[in-house]
Design a protein around this motif. Structure first.
Motif, PDB file in Angstrom:
ATOM      1  N   ILE A 131      -1.867  -4.884  -6.454  1.00 47.74           N
ATOM      2  CA  ILE A 131      -0.728  -4.024  -6.109  1.00 47.74           C
ATOM      3  C   ILE A 131       0.472  -4.360  -6.975  1.00 47.74           C
ATOM      4  O   ILE A 131       1.178  -3.474  -7.478  1.00 47.74           O
ATOM      5  CB  ILE A 131      -0.397  -4.184  -4.617  1.00 47.74           C
ATOM      6  N   SER A 169       3.689  -1.251   0.064  1.00 48.95           N
ATOM      7  CA  SER A 169       2.311  -1.476  -0.404  1.00 48.95           C
ATOM      8  C   SER A 169       1.827  -2.895  -0.063  1.00 48.95           C
ATOM      9  O   SER A 169       0.697  -3.087   0.392  1.00 48.95           O
ATOM     10  CB  SER A 169       2.229  -1.250  -1.911  1.00 48.95           C
ATOM     11  N   THR A 215       0.564  -3.973   3.564  1.00 47.64           N
ATOM     12  CA  THR A 215      -0.778  -3.569   4.037  1.00 47.64           C
ATOM     13  C   THR A 215      -1.808  -4.677   3.837  1.00 47.64           C
ATOM     14  O   THR A 215      -2.954  -4.518   4.263  1.00 47.64           O
ATOM     15  CB  THR A 215      -1.232  -2.307   3.300  1.00 47.64           C
TER      16      THR A 215
END
Length: 317
Positions: free
Chosen positions: A267, A311, A314
């Motif tokens: 990410i 992001s 998560t």
């Protein structure tokens, strides 16, 4: 108990009726004498008065006897009731104690059976932990490989122990005109010996021109770096309120911790491309993203921080 009261009432009624009948017989037997002796009196009125008085006395006597017997019987009933209640209470206490002991013993036996057959299979958890440990180890090795050049120490030469040799001065060679006569073998040998020092000087010349070692490393001001990563497109990002817990990654996590997790690392590299491969990344690898927003606010904008927070949250730590 009530049947005895009824029997007593019946006996009193029979006794009363017997007395009345006897009185009537006596009155009938003496009626002739009374008529003669009391001719001037009203016999009927006399009998009525006498009968009424006796009736009142009989009723009062019966009521007194009934009241006394009732009180006695109530006392007997109360005593008997207390005795029965005490017996019932003792019986109930004994029953309760017996049942409690029985149920506790049954419950203990049930718990012992559960303990005897209790087994926990944590093979899946162990496999998952080992997998995470392997990933962490591989990421750590990759980071160590990336920092290998910084971990290599350069030895500083000691000028007293290893003095730098004086450079050899090569004399300028004067070109010799070619002779028509061929050179003798002696002249060839001499020419080779004259050329040998020149080769040695050329071979040793790089050591003379080497850059000096042991200089202090160049310090880089991270506040002056303006190309940490390629800015992502955040034109369509709408900032909303996020709830971040302590068990997930966020902008309050350091870069080194993020790189230890493969999913979080992906990410980070997708949102901030080129950051991990930046030449000065080693200077900020132990900082958090939030700290870097103060170092380079032009790069770590509010939209970029929101996108990273949304992001990274998560991914569980």
């Amino acid at each position: 108990m009530l049947s005895r009261i009824e029997k007593y009432k019946k006996k009193r009624q029979i006794k009363k009726a017997t007395i009345i009948i006897a009185l009537l017989i006596i009155l009938l037997g003496l009626s002739s004498g009374v008529k003669t002796a009391l001719a001037d009196q009203d016999i009927q009125s006399l009998l009525n008065n006498w009968f009424n008085n006796k009736k009142v006395e009989s009723v009062q006597e019966i009521e007194g006897a009934v009241s006394s017997e009732r009180d006695r019987l109530m006392q007997d009933l109360e005593v008997e009731l207390q005795r029965e209640m005490q017996a019932a209470e003792n019986q109930l206490n004994s029953f309760t104690a017996t049942q409690k002991q029985t149920r506790l013993a049954a419950l203990q036996e049930y718990a012992n059976n559960i303990k005897a057959g209790m087994t926990i299979d944590n093979s899946e958890q162990q496999a998952a932990i080992m997998k995470n440990i392997d990933i962490i180890l591989e990421n750590a090795k990759a980071q160590l490989d990336g920092q290998q050049t910084q971990l290599n120490l350069v030895a500083i030469p000691n000028p007293e122990a290893n003095p730098i040799p004086n450079p050899v001065v090569v004399p300028e060679t004067i070109p010799v005109p070619e002779l028509e006569t061929p050179q003798t073998p002696d002249t060839e040998v001499i020419s080779e010996t004259e050329k040998a020092p020149e080769k040695e000087v050329k071979a040793s010349s790089p050591s003379v021109k080497e850059e000096p070692v042991g200089l202090p490393p160049v310090e880089v001001d991270i506040y002056s770096v303006t190309d940490w990563f390629v800015l992502p497109n955040t034109s369509n990002v709408q900032i909303e309120e996020l709830t971040i817990t302590d068990d997930v990654f966020s902008i309050n996590t350091s870069f080194s911790d993020i790189l230890m997790n493969s999913q979080a690392r992906g990410i980070l590299n997708s949102i901030l491309p080129g950051l991990e491969k930046h030449p000065q990344f080693n200077l900020i690898q132990y900082k958090t993203i939030e700290e870097m927003s103060r170092v380079a606010p032009g790069h770590f904008t509010e939209s970029v921080l929101y996108l990273l927070n949304k992001s990274l949250s998560t991914v569980k730590k």
